[in-house]
Write an enzyme that holds these catalytic residues in place. Structure first.
Site, short mmCIF file in Angstrom:
data_model
loop_
_atom_site.label_atom_id
_atom_site.label_comp_id
_atom_site.label_asym_id
_atom_site.label_seq_id
_atom_site.Cartn_x
_atom_site.Cartn_y
_atom_site.Cartn_z
N CYS A 161 0.94 -1.15 -0.05
CA CYS A 161 0.00 0.11 -0.16
C CYS A 161 0.85 0.97 -0.14
O CYS A 161 1.44 1.48 -1.02
CB CYS A 161 -1.05 0.06 1.24
SG CYS A 161 -2.35 1.04 0.98
N HIS A 216 -3.22 -5.41 1.45
CA HIS A 216 -2.61 -5.84 2.21
C HIS A 216 -2.45 -7.22 2.99
O HIS A 216 -3.31 -7.74 3.65
CB HIS A 216 -3.47 -4.95 3.75
CG HIS A 216 -3.09 -3.59 3.54
ND1 HIS A 216 -2.29 -3.07 4.44
CD2 HIS A 216 -3.97 -2.70 3.15
CE1 HIS A 216 -2.20 -1.68 3.93
NE2 HIS A 216 -3.46 -1.28 3.30
N GLU A 233 -0.83 -8.60 5.22
CA GLU A 233 -0.62 -8.77 6.57
C GLU A 233 -2.00 -8.51 7.41
O GLU A 233 -2.23 -9.29 8.41
CB GLU A 233 0.17 -7.66 7.38
CG GLU A 233 -0.20 -6.29 7.38
CD GLU A 233 -0.31 -5.65 6.16
OE1 GLU A 233 -0.32 -6.01 4.98
OE2 GLU A 233 -0.69 -4.47 6.14
#
Lengths: 234, 93
Positions: free
Chosen positions: A86, A203, A205
């Site tokens: 990002c 994302h 994560e």
């Protein structure tokens, strides 16, 4: 193996990335400060999501001049693994480690939702555990994810198989309505020619544990671990 | 418009510059097109195109105009504009 997560002023996914590596992967990880001048022998450096320097001027435009970025560029040029997520992707674009630039989302709105992305290239340190065209469900959260590159640049990306992820529907088809930001050619993530630098808007994560609604992000982190352990014999 | 001191009361080596950064032609400008639609909704007819951009006013000390322009060109290239999507120009007074 050791991961490093850079903290810029305004990073806000740094702890998420740290947790994904430490508690989910159970691998070594440390934070790197934007004013540091060493990557402390990390094998993979993560530039996390957030709003570095308040997104002032352009996203990533100021962060790329942080002292640590000099080291990141050197590291990347030597083949080191650099993953930009990002805002991290935006910083990699501004620093010239990846080609192209980010524009404001076509809708002009902040988009925050789970999307589907198709793995277009599996011969990378980040996707070697994926199957060809595997669909991953991973969230996006951004205002400036409308990836842009010149026609020649796009042709270059395609010729060298550098488009790693494209937005798609749940069955992996590229269809109108599934691209959340208007990115050219439905591009969600790209790598450099040598495949050691990856930038992506979604994302991983935030999709690394069941409680978060998806675990598909693990494919990326596990691929990195597999790649580094195989390459470095550690 | 931008207020600029006249040449007479300008200190020697003291320059004021206005830098304009715009999206290159052909690069989609979602903000510009949204503003254009809004103007149409407000009843303004005949608005053909709106392109958004940024303006920077910079005050600086430098030896002469040539040096000032060289410096501005450098900072535009390095920081103020992203050459992939943007073009720039500036006026020095």
């Amino acid at each position: 193996m050791k991961f490093g997560v850079i903290i810029f002023p305004g990073s806000n996914c740094d702890y998420d990335a740290y947790r994904a590596v430490k508690d989910v992967l159970k691998e070594e990880v440390e934070f790197l400060w934007h004013q540091d001048t060493s990557l402390n022998d990390c094998h993979c450096v993560i530039l996390p999501g957030g709003f570095s320097y308040g997104d002032y001027l352009r996203t990533g435009a100021i962060a790329r001049f942080s002292p640590i970025m000099k080291e990141v560029v050197k590291f990347a040029r030597k083949g080191g693994l650099v993953l930009g997520i990002c805002n991290g992707f935006q910083i990699l674009l501004e620093s010239g480690l990846l080609p192209g630039a980010m524009l404001r989302n076509q809708s002009l709105k902040f988009v925050c939702k789970h999307v589907y992305i198709r793995t277009e290239v599996i011969e990378t340190p980040y996707t070697n555990l994926c199957k060809t065209r595997q669909v991953l469900r991973i969230p996006v959260a951004h205002s400036d994810g409308n990836y842009f590159i010149s026609e020649e640049g796009l042709a270059g990306l395609k010729d060298n198989n550098q488009v790693v992820f494209r937005y798609c529907n749940a069955s992996g088809e590229l269809q109108p309505g599934y691209n959340p930001n208007g990115a050219i050619d439905d591009i969600a993530g790209i790598c450099n020619e040598h495949r050691n630098v990856l930038g992506m808007m979604p994302h991983p994560e935030r999709a690394s544990e069941g409680i978060l609604g998806s675990q598909d992000g693990r494919y990326l982190f596990r691929s990195v671990v597999r790649f580094v352990k195989k390459e470095k014999g550690i | 418009m931008v207020k600029v001191k006249s040449t007479q009361d300008k200190k020697k080596g003291h320059f004021q510059a206005v830098v304009y950064v715009k999206l290159k032609d052909g690069v989609l400008d979602p903000q510009g097109s949204t503003i254009k639609r809004a103007l149409a909704d407000m009843g303004y007819k005949g608005i053909e195109e709106v392109r958004s951009g940024k303006v920077f006013e910079i005050t600086l000390n430098s030896r002469n105009r040539k040096e000032t322009e060289k410096l501005l060109d450098q900072i535009c290239k390095k920081l103020l504009a992203n050459p992939v999507i943007e073009k720039y120009n500036f006026q020095v007074r």
